[in-house]
Design a protein around this motif. Structure first.
Motif, PDB file in Angstrom:
ATOM      1  N   GLN A 110     -13.418  10.805  -4.534  1.00 45.38           N
ATOM      2  CA  GLN A 110     -13.031  10.072  -3.330  1.00 45.38           C
ATOM      3  C   GLN A 110     -12.904  10.963  -2.099  1.00 45.38           C
ATOM      4  O   GLN A 110     -12.878  10.472  -0.967  1.00 45.38           O
ATOM      5  CB  GLN A 110     -11.689   9.364  -3.557  1.00 45.38           C
ATOM      6  N   MET A 113     -15.366  10.558   0.945  1.00 46.05           N
ATOM      7  CA  MET A 113     -15.218   9.265   1.614  1.00 46.05           C
ATOM      8  C   MET A 113     -13.934   9.211   2.429  1.00 46.05           C
ATOM      9  O   MET A 113     -13.928   8.744   3.576  1.00 46.05           O
ATOM     10  CB  MET A 113     -15.233   8.139   0.594  1.00 46.05           C
ATOM     11  N   ILE A 114     -12.838   9.685   1.846  1.00 42.59           N
ATOM     12  CA  ILE A 114     -11.556   9.662   2.552  1.00 42.59           C
ATOM     13  C   ILE A 114     -11.634  10.515   3.808  1.00 42.59           C
ATOM     14  O   ILE A 114     -11.080  10.152   4.858  1.00 42.59           O
ATOM     15  CB  ILE A 114     -10.421  10.147   1.623  1.00 42.59           C
ATOM     16  N   GLN A 116     -13.981  10.866   5.780  1.00 43.73           N
ATOM     17  CA  GLN A 116     -14.632  10.110   6.848  1.00 43.73           C
ATOM     18  C   GLN A 116     -13.690   9.126   7.529  1.00 43.73           C
ATOM     19  O   GLN A 116     -13.984   8.649   8.629  1.00 43.73           O
ATOM     20  CB  GLN A 116     -15.851   9.365   6.289  1.00 43.73           C
ATOM     21  N   THR A 117     -12.585   8.793   6.883  1.00 47.18           N
ATOM     22  CA  THR A 117     -11.644   7.836   7.468  1.00 47.18           C
ATOM     23  C   THR A 117     -10.602   8.494   8.363  1.00 47.18           C
ATOM     24  O   THR A 117      -9.911   7.801   9.111  1.00 47.18           O
ATOM     25  CB  THR A 117     -10.892   7.063   6.361  1.00 47.18           C
ATOM     26  N   LEU A 118     -10.490   9.809   8.300  1.00 47.90           N
ATOM     27  CA  LEU A 118      -9.386  10.500   8.977  1.00 47.90           C
ATOM     28  C   LEU A 118      -9.720  10.824  10.432  1.00 47.90           C
ATOM     29  O   LEU A 118     -10.878  11.073  10.772  1.00 47.90           O
ATOM     30  CB  LEU A 118      -9.042  11.781   8.229  1.00 47.90           C
ATOM     31  N   PRO A 119      -8.707  10.869  11.278  1.00 46.14           N
ATOM     32  CA  PRO A 119      -8.919  11.244  12.681  1.00 46.14           C
ATOM     33  C   PRO A 119      -9.398  12.691  12.790  1.00 46.14           C
ATOM     34  O   PRO A 119      -9.217  13.488  11.864  1.00 46.14           O
ATOM     35  CB  PRO A 119      -7.516  11.082  13.300  1.00 46.14           C
ATOM     36  N   ARG A 122      -7.962  16.224  11.089  1.00 44.15           N
ATOM     37  CA  ARG A 122      -7.257  15.952   9.829  1.00 44.15           C
ATOM     38  C   ARG A 122      -8.203  16.133   8.654  1.00 44.15           C
ATOM     39  O   ARG A 122      -9.411  15.886   8.761  1.00 44.15           O
ATOM     40  CB  ARG A 122      -6.713  14.520   9.835  1.00 44.15           C
ATOM     41  N   ALA A 195      -4.381  13.159   4.327  1.00 42.60           N
ATOM     42  CA  ALA A 195      -4.347  12.297   3.145  1.00 42.60           C
ATOM     43  C   ALA A 195      -4.319  13.199   1.922  1.00 42.60           C
ATOM     44  O   ALA A 195      -4.735  14.361   1.975  1.00 42.60           O
ATOM     45  CB  ALA A 195      -5.558  11.373   3.094  1.00 42.60           C
ATOM     46  N   TYR A 219      -4.262   8.844  -2.575  1.00 48.20           N
ATOM     47  CA  TYR A 219      -5.341   8.283  -3.378  1.00 48.20           C
ATOM     48  C   TYR A 219      -5.294   8.890  -4.780  1.00 48.20           C
ATOM     49  O   TYR A 219      -4.817  10.013  -4.967  1.00 48.20           O
ATOM     50  CB  TYR A 219      -6.692   8.572  -2.722  1.00 48.20           C
ATOM     51  N   THR A 223      -6.755   4.105  -7.348  1.00 45.82           N
ATOM     52  CA  THR A 223      -7.522   3.584  -6.209  1.00 45.82           C
ATOM     53  C   THR A 223      -9.012   3.645  -6.498  1.00 45.82           C
ATOM     54  O   THR A 223      -9.764   2.753  -6.113  1.00 45.82           O
ATOM     55  CB  THR A 223      -7.200   4.365  -4.921  1.00 45.82           C
ATOM     56  N   TRP A 227     -11.415   0.127  -7.025  1.00 47.44           N
ATOM     57  CA  TRP A 227     -12.609  -0.002  -6.172  1.00 47.44           C
ATOM     58  C   TRP A 227     -13.863  -0.123  -7.029  1.00 47.44           C
ATOM     59  O   TRP A 227     -14.730  -0.968  -6.793  1.00 47.44           O
ATOM     60  CB  TRP A 227     -12.688   1.220  -5.259  1.00 47.44           C
TER      61      TRP A 227
END
Length: 251
Positions: A110, A113-114, A116-119, A122, A195, A219, A223, A227
């Motif tokens: 994960q 992928m995670i 890519q979600t962070l600002p 981070r 994260a 995560y 999780t 998914w």
């Protein structure tokens, strides 16, 4: 009702879980406690695959045994395979090549992928049961960048020793303290953690405690598998609107 097509013995569970051979207790949240999952799963134990062997040694020595038991799960009717140890990322490619179905060997998968979600600024941090044992080969198998911040629970009171030495009794309160301490150390010793990914599948029962202690998204194998299963068995939605106002408005 139209004729139904068969072809396998067991129905209703799409995910098969490869389990290490252990005796330690598994509370709800642990991958090996079937009540953890909101959907049915199949289990298969890989005989001789102890936590010590898989984590502290080279899991590739048991590659054939994992493939054999995974093939049995597929034959039983599973449409996807996962494992109960994050260190099995080292045989991810072997499993997916041999099985011909989707394979998710490690929660570490994960991490990209995670990220890519962070600002901006981070990054993802990892908690593992054994930092010294988590090699570049394990990270590469899961697609994890080699510069990812990692913290182990090795120096804790209970968790790593109880799991890796397969104790028959576990102090879960002490384990909880180990996970919280390690998470706080991860955040304190590395800038910009946005994260946390829990490598070990036995860490899931403490995910909420870590979230509360750090304020960060957490995560885990839970999780990942929820998914994973959602794609293997997509939810069926009704084709009509269920709106109680419709009848009133048509009067």
């Amino acid at each position: 009702m139209a004729l139904q097509q068969g072809g396998k013995t067991v129905y209703g569970a799409t995910v098969g879980i490869l389990m290490l051979e252990t005796r330690f207790p598994r509370i709800p949240g642990d991958i090996g406690n079937a009540t953890t999952w909101p959907f049915p799963v199949h289990y298969r134990i890989v005989q001789g695959a102890t936590p010590d062997l898989i984590v502290r040694h080279d899991a590739r020595a048991m590659r054939d045994a994992f493939i054999r038991e995974a093939q049995a799960l597929v034959q039983m009717g599973c449409d996807g395979i996962v494992t109960n140890c994050g260190f099995l990322s080292i045989i991810q490619d072997d499993l997916k090549t041999a099985l011909g179905v989707p394979v998710a060997s490690s929660s570490l998968m994960q991490v990209p992928m995670i990220a890519q979600t962070l600002p901006p600024g981070r990054r993802v941090g990892v908690l593992t049961i054994s930092k010294d044992s988590l090699t570049p080969d394990h990270l590469a198998g899961a697609g994890v960048p080699l510069d990812t911040p990692i913290m182990g629970t090795d120096a804790g009171r209970c968790f790593s020793e109880a799991i890796l030495s397969d104790h028959n009794e576990i102090d879960f309160d002490a384990c909880r303290c180990d996970l919280i301490d390690a998470a706080r150390s991860l955040v304190a010793s590395h800038d910009g953690i946005g994260a946390i990914v829990l490598e070990c599948t036995n860490m899931v029962p403490y995910a909420r405690d870590i979230r509360l202690a750090t304020g960060l998204p957490v995560y885990s194998i839970y999780t990942l598998v929820t998914w994973f299963q959602a794609a293997l068995s997509p939810r069926r939605f009704p084709s009509e609107l269920d709106d109680p106002r419709q009848g009133f408005l048509s009067q």
